[in-house]
Scaffold this active site. Structure first.
Site, PDB file in Angstrom:
ATOM      1  N   GLY A  29      39.907  32.717  23.192  1.00 32.49           N
ATOM      2  CA  GLY A  29      38.998  31.775  22.536  1.00 32.49           C
ATOM      3  C   GLY A  29      37.742  32.477  22.073  1.00 32.49           C
ATOM      4  CG  ASN A  30      35.574  31.488  19.032  1.00 32.63           C
ATOM      5  OD1 ASN A  30      34.720  30.596  18.982  1.00 32.63           O
ATOM      6  ND2 ASN A  30      36.708  31.430  18.332  1.00 32.63           N
ATOM      7  CE1 TYR A  31      31.287  33.502  25.734  1.00 36.27           C
ATOM      8  CE2 TYR A  31      31.041  35.292  24.144  1.00 36.27           C
ATOM      9  CZ  TYR A  31      31.248  34.858  25.445  1.00 36.27           C
ATOM     10  OH  TYR A  31      31.409  35.771  26.438  1.00 36.27           O
ATOM     11  CB  SER A  32      32.660  28.383  18.073  1.00 35.89           C
ATOM     12  OG  SER A  32      32.359  27.218  17.338  1.00 35.89           O
ATOM     13  CB  ALA A  97      34.459  30.265  15.481  1.00 39.00           C
TER      14      ALA A  97
END
Ligand code: C5P
Length: 220
Positions: A29-32, A97
């Site tokens: 995943g990512n921090y969005s 994102a």
């Protein structure tokens, strides 16, 4: 002008991260947080647009009951939802994102830590912004976002061309208070014809209004 322009426009917005499953308990995943996309969606709903918000996993809640929410998890699910919605839309705003890659194989049981090294084979996800940019008709507008760490303008210009977007909203990770995790953002908007608009650091709700003003004044 802005209220008149957006009233009864049909708009698809992507927001948040995507999660790409590795096994039943893990993902890439990512921090969005989704804050920017949700702020744009709320602003458009206030202006009377028909808003279709395709959202990756986020803690945010939609406030305006007129917003139609399509919760998705992966880039492939987000792609399917957007490709289905876009033909009837006037504008696409792609602020999610999206993970560039996903695991090639999903392991349906939890991966055990038996090996010293573990390789996960990744394959490229489809680019949603690019797909819509290349499919768009002359009466449709497609807006992309870019988060860059270096050579920001150059990369954003390249993205604009490659993905056939009408404008790119650029935020740099080098600007304090901009990008992931913050409730503020500092953006520049680059139009297809090369014009660049720069904005100071603001709350994402105010940034949403700047973006919509810029669309109404320059792309309508
Ligand atoms: O290439 P990059 O990921 O930096 O491009 C960012 C822009 O492209 C954003 O508007 C993002 O929502 C969109 N994008 C997309 N699908 C992808 C990757 C990025 O729509 N697979």
């Amino acid at each position: 002008m802005i209220a008149e322009y957006f009233k009864s426009k049909k708009i698809v917005i992507t927001a948040g991260p995507t999660y790409e499953k590795i096994d039943p308990v893990r993902f890439i995943g990512n921090y969005s947080t989704g804050k920017m996309g949700y702020a744009i969606a709320e602003e458009l709903a206030k202006l009377g647009s028909e808003v279709h918000l395709v959202s990756g996993p986020t803690a945010l809640k939609v406030q305006n009951p007129s917003i139609k929410l399509y919760p998705v998890e992966s880039a492939l699910q987000m792609y399917d939802a957007c490709v289905n919605l876009f033909p009837d839309c006037d504008i696409a705003i792609m602020s999610a994102a999206v993970a560039d890659y996903r695991p090639k194989y999903y392991q349906d049981v939890k991966i055990k830590k038996n090996e010293e090294d573990l390789m996960i084979h990744l394959v490229k996800n489809p680019d949603i912004l690019s797909a819509l940019g290349h499919a768009k008709k002359s009466n449709q507008i497609v807006i992309g976002f870019a988060l860059e760490t270096h050579n920001e303008l150059e990369h954003a210009m390249d993205k604009l061309q490659r993905k056939q977007a009408d404008a790119i909203v650029l935020n740099s990770l080098n600007d304090p208070g901009a990008g992931f995790k913050h409730s503020t953002n500092k953006i520049s908007i680059i139009l297809k014809k090369g014009t660049i608009f720069e904005f100071p650091l603001k709350e994402k709700t105010e940034v949403a209004i700047d973006i919509l003003n810029c669309i109404a004044e320059n792309l309508a």
